[in-house]
Design a protein around this motif. Structure first.
Motif, short mmCIF file in Angstrom:
data_model
loop_
_atom_site.label_atom_id
_atom_site.label_comp_id
_atom_site.label_asym_id
_atom_site.label_seq_id
_atom_site.Cartn_x
_atom_site.Cartn_y
_atom_site.Cartn_z
N PHE A 235 -46.44 55.12 33.19
CA PHE A 235 -47.90 55.17 33.27
C PHE A 235 -48.47 53.97 34.03
O PHE A 235 -49.46 54.09 34.76
CB PHE A 235 -48.52 55.27 31.87
CG PHE A 235 -48.60 53.95 31.12
CD1 PHE A 235 -49.71 53.14 31.21
CD2 PHE A 235 -47.55 53.53 30.31
CE1 PHE A 235 -49.78 51.93 30.53
CE2 PHE A 235 -47.60 52.33 29.62
CZ PHE A 235 -48.72 51.52 29.73
N SER A 236 -47.86 52.80 33.84
CA SER A 236 -48.40 51.59 34.46
C SER A 236 -48.33 51.66 35.98
O SER A 236 -49.28 51.28 36.68
CB SER A 236 -47.65 50.37 33.95
OG SER A 236 -48.27 49.18 34.39
N GLU A 237 -47.23 52.17 36.50
CA GLU A 237 -47.09 52.29 37.95
C GLU A 237 -47.96 53.42 38.50
O GLU A 237 -48.57 53.30 39.56
CB GLU A 237 -45.62 52.55 38.32
CG GLU A 237 -44.67 51.40 38.04
CD GLU A 237 -44.31 51.28 36.55
OE1 GLU A 237 -44.56 52.26 35.79
OE2 GLU A 237 -43.80 50.22 36.15
N LYS A 238 -48.03 54.51 37.74
CA LYS A 238 -48.80 55.67 38.21
C LYS A 238 -50.28 55.35 38.37
O LYS A 238 -50.94 55.82 39.30
CB LYS A 238 -48.61 56.83 37.22
CG LYS A 238 -49.33 58.11 37.62
CD LYS A 238 -49.04 59.24 36.62
CE LYS A 238 -49.76 60.52 37.00
NZ LYS A 238 -49.47 61.62 36.04
N TYR A 239 -50.82 54.54 37.42
CA TYR A 239 -52.25 54.23 37.45
C TYR A 239 -52.51 52.77 37.80
O TYR A 239 -53.53 52.20 37.43
CB TYR A 239 -52.87 54.55 36.09
CG TYR A 239 -52.69 56.00 35.68
CD1 TYR A 239 -53.45 57.00 36.27
CD2 TYR A 239 -51.75 56.36 34.71
CE1 TYR A 239 -53.29 58.34 35.90
CE2 TYR A 239 -51.58 57.69 34.34
CZ TYR A 239 -52.35 58.67 34.93
OH TYR A 239 -52.19 59.98 34.56
N CYS A 240 -51.60 52.18 38.55
CA CYS A 240 -51.70 50.78 38.94
C CYS A 240 -53.02 50.48 39.66
O CYS A 240 -53.49 51.27 40.48
CB CYS A 240 -50.52 50.43 39.85
SG CYS A 240 -50.51 48.73 40.46
N ASP A 241 -53.63 49.33 39.30
CA ASP A 241 -54.84 48.84 39.97
C ASP A 241 -56.00 49.84 39.89
O ASP A 241 -56.78 49.98 40.84
CB ASP A 241 -54.56 48.51 41.44
CG ASP A 241 -53.64 47.30 41.61
OD1 ASP A 241 -53.22 46.73 40.59
OD2 ASP A 241 -53.36 46.95 42.76
N SER A 242 -56.12 50.52 38.77
CA SER A 242 -57.19 51.52 38.66
C SER A 242 -58.41 51.03 37.87
O SER A 242 -59.42 51.71 37.84
CB SER A 242 -56.65 52.79 37.99
OG SER A 242 -56.16 52.52 36.69
N LEU A 243 -58.31 49.82 37.29
CA LEU A 243 -59.37 49.36 36.41
C LEU A 243 -59.80 47.94 36.73
O LEU A 243 -58.99 47.10 37.11
CB LEU A 243 -58.91 49.42 34.94
CG LEU A 243 -58.46 50.78 34.42
CD1 LEU A 243 -57.83 50.65 33.04
CD2 LEU A 243 -59.64 51.76 34.38
N ASP A 244 -61.09 47.67 36.55
CA ASP A 244 -61.62 46.31 36.70
C ASP A 244 -61.57 45.55 35.37
O ASP A 244 -61.43 44.33 35.35
CB ASP A 244 -63.08 46.35 37.17
CG ASP A 244 -63.24 47.06 38.50
OD1 ASP A 244 -62.60 46.63 39.47
OD2 ASP A 244 -64.00 48.05 38.56
#
Length: 360
Positions: A235-244
């Motif tokens: 999950f961490s790689e799939k949604y990497c850099d998606s949140l502030d």
């Protein structure tokens, strides 16, 4: 209305039998010029109540009445009180006193005062008397730590805002959340569901984060735009850099899940913790996860009086309504509510009502 010399309450008599709260009476600290007496009509059940009642945060004294999401009517005011009058409907959160004169108090940071006194599990510096919370018929507090409830917010809705609400709202204020900010909310429970509502009202794009897919549809119903399960492989790689920003409302501090969630945060983003685990648990993180993306990790506890007043006006303006289940106060019902909370069997907050019926 005359205020009794002794207040009545329901509380823990023995930490080893915390699920067997009993009725007791106690003498409150003597009325000071700055104090108000409040006849309680409703009180939210906060996760902090469970931690305090079962001894997670120490065993300082018994009997112990918890409850710090208090709504009631002012029935007596000290001679120095000008903010309130008898008959006003007010709320009290997790803090009932501060020194009122230090640099922190003077900068509207009373919640950080070195002499901060908790509404329960607190001790008054001058007298050494312990504080008792809102599972009681009355509470006596410093008037600076009481808040007028807007007419458009009913008492049951207002109660969970006084601790859970402000605890979730304050990190959004700190981070300057606005339209377009990408906010993640880790933990979809009593506080988490309110953070989703607040963030959406601020214009953020909100991602709910939970350990499984079980709350996916529920999170969308609350208002989340996206959903991430930390149980999903990679999950961490799939949604990497998606949140502030990630507001952590969950109780799991496991190394794997926390470091995985850090991977979701964009460079120069932040994670703010608002929950405290039992005293024997610690947060474990990998420093390079912070260094390589200049991520900041912080904590946030409740809010100042100014913060709480702002939040109440914000809730009234945006007509935000936490999901609540009411339950009439009694020894048996407190036990039932606590047991259900431990099991996660409430969507999402209990509020105790029926005070006049029990405390006759």
């Amino acid at each position: 209305m005359s205020v009794p010399e002794k207040f009545e309450a329901i509380g823990v008599q023995d930490f080893d039998k915390w699920l067997e709260p009993k009725h007791f009476s106690y003498t409150p600290q003597a009325m000071r010029p700055e104090d108000v007496d409040i006849k309680i009509e409703a009180c939210g059940i906060c996760g902090s109540d469970i931690h305090a009642a079962n001894g997670d945060w120490g065993r300082p004294y018994t009997p112990l009445a918890v409850g710090h999401e208090i709504i009631g009517e002012v029935v007596s005011v000290g001679e120095g009180v000008t903010r309130f009058k008898v008959g006003d409907r007010v709320g009290v959160g997790a803090q009932c006193d501060s020194c009122g004169k230090c640099s922190r108090c003077n900068q509207d940071r009373e919640q950080c005062c070195k002499d901060m006194v908790g509404t329960y599990l607190g001790v008054y510096k001058e007298t050494g008397l312990p504080t008792q919370g809102g599972y009681a018929n009355y509470v006596r507090v410093n008037s600076r730590l009481a808040f007028k409830i807007p007419d458009s917010i009913d008492s049951v809705t207002a109660a969970p805002l006084l601790c859970g609400g402000i605890t979730g709202f304050r990190p959004l204020m700190t981070a300057g959340v606005k339209k377009g900010t990408r906010v993640g909310v880790n933990g979809i429970g009593g506080i988490g569901h309110m953070v989703i509502m607040f963030a959406k009202a601020l214009g953020a794009e909100v991602t709910a984060i939970s350990r499984s897919d079980a709350k996916r549809e529920l999170a969308k119903e609350i208002g989340a735009d996206h959903y991430i399960s930390t149980g999903e492989e990679g999950f961490s790689e799939k949604y990497c850099d998606s949140l502030d920003l990630v507001v952590n409302t969950g109780s799991s501090f496991s190394e794997g899940s926390i470091n995985g969630i850090l991977g979701l945060i964009r460079p120069f983003g932040s994670m703010i913790f608002i929950t405290a685990p039992p005293s024997n648990e610690n947060l474990v993180i990998a420093p390079f996860d912070l260094l390589l993306k200049s991520i900041s990790i912080g904590g946030s506890g409740i809010g100042s009086p100014k913060d709480i007043e702002y939040m109440l006006d914000f809730v009234a303006k945006h007509q935000i309504k936490p999901w609540i289940e009411t339950i009439d106060i009694s020894e048996e019902n407190v036990t039932t509510a606590w047991k259900r909370m431990v099991k996660g069997d409430v969507k999402f907050r209990f509020v105790l009502t029926g005070y006049d019926k029990y405390f006759k």
